[in-house]
Design a protein around this motif. Sequence first.
Motif, mmCIF file in Angstrom:
data_model
loop_
_atom_site.group_PDB
_atom_site.id
_atom_site.type_symbol
_atom_site.label_atom_id
_atom_site.label_comp_id
_atom_site.label_asym_id
_atom_site.label_seq_id
_atom_site.Cartn_x
_atom_site.Cartn_y
_atom_site.Cartn_z
ATOM 1 N N GLU A 40 -4.515 -1.982 4.842
ATOM 2 C CA GLU A 40 -4.185 -0.755 4.668
ATOM 3 C C GLU A 40 -2.747 -0.714 5.015
ATOM 4 N N GLY A 41 -1.730 -0.116 4.127
ATOM 5 C CA GLY A 41 -0.492 -0.150 4.422
ATOM 6 C C GLY A 41 0.448 -1.224 3.966
ATOM 7 N N TYR A 42 -0.076 -2.384 3.531
ATOM 8 C CA TYR A 42 0.752 -3.493 2.930
ATOM 9 C C TYR A 42 1.633 -2.930 1.885
ATOM 10 N N GLN A 43 1.127 -2.275 0.885
ATOM 11 C CA GLN A 43 1.908 -1.951 -0.365
ATOM 12 C C GLN A 43 3.366 -1.153 0.317
ATOM 13 N N ASP A 44 3.135 -0.199 1.170
ATOM 14 C CA ASP A 44 4.333 0.299 1.653
ATOM 15 C C ASP A 44 5.082 -0.430 2.327
#
Length: 218
Positions: A56-60
Amino acid sequence: MPEADVEFFWDPICPFAWITSRWVSDVAQQRGYSVDWRLICLSILNEDKDYEDFPEGYQDLHHKGRRMLRVAHAVREKHGSQAVGALYTAYGATIWNPDGDIRSTMGEVASDEHLAAALDRAGASPELATLAEDESLDDALRESTLEALSRTGRDVGTPIITFHHGRGSTSFFGPVVSEVPASEDSVRLWDAVVTLAEWPSFAELKRSRRDDLVFPKV
């Protein structure tokens, strides 16, 4: 501009690239190598993958890296390669340095304020921070990313390093290190990595166990 001894392709959101860059900087100083700080964008490298398969959060985080790299490309165009190295140091010092004030609140990373502060710290034009959302710069990031991948193959991450020397050019992904080697060990590790990378039939040496990251003071 004469060809540099080392080309180092980096994305500022990758902590392993940052640690490796400080090791390469030490080696370059000891050996008298010149370094060209090139750009590789993890957001572009992974654009064909499903981010639901990532933590979670890697794309951001990868988008933050793209914002910072757009600014880095603008710095390269305006101020040159050495200024890009100074900007990378400024990024790393404010994100990963254990004494920094941003690392604990990743939401501030790549904000307009962070970018302007990093540019000022690097001695570059702070107004270049306004280019962080300029999608027209992505063509240059894509070209640089694909150039890096053409040297190693696609199934890699950051950093990618090319070393130009008397026997030609040697490119490799990594090494992925969790801590900057002691200065007396830096060149020994460098020579070992280059020796392996020069061997035509050598493809991969890997272990999945990793120590906790130790960020150097900058």
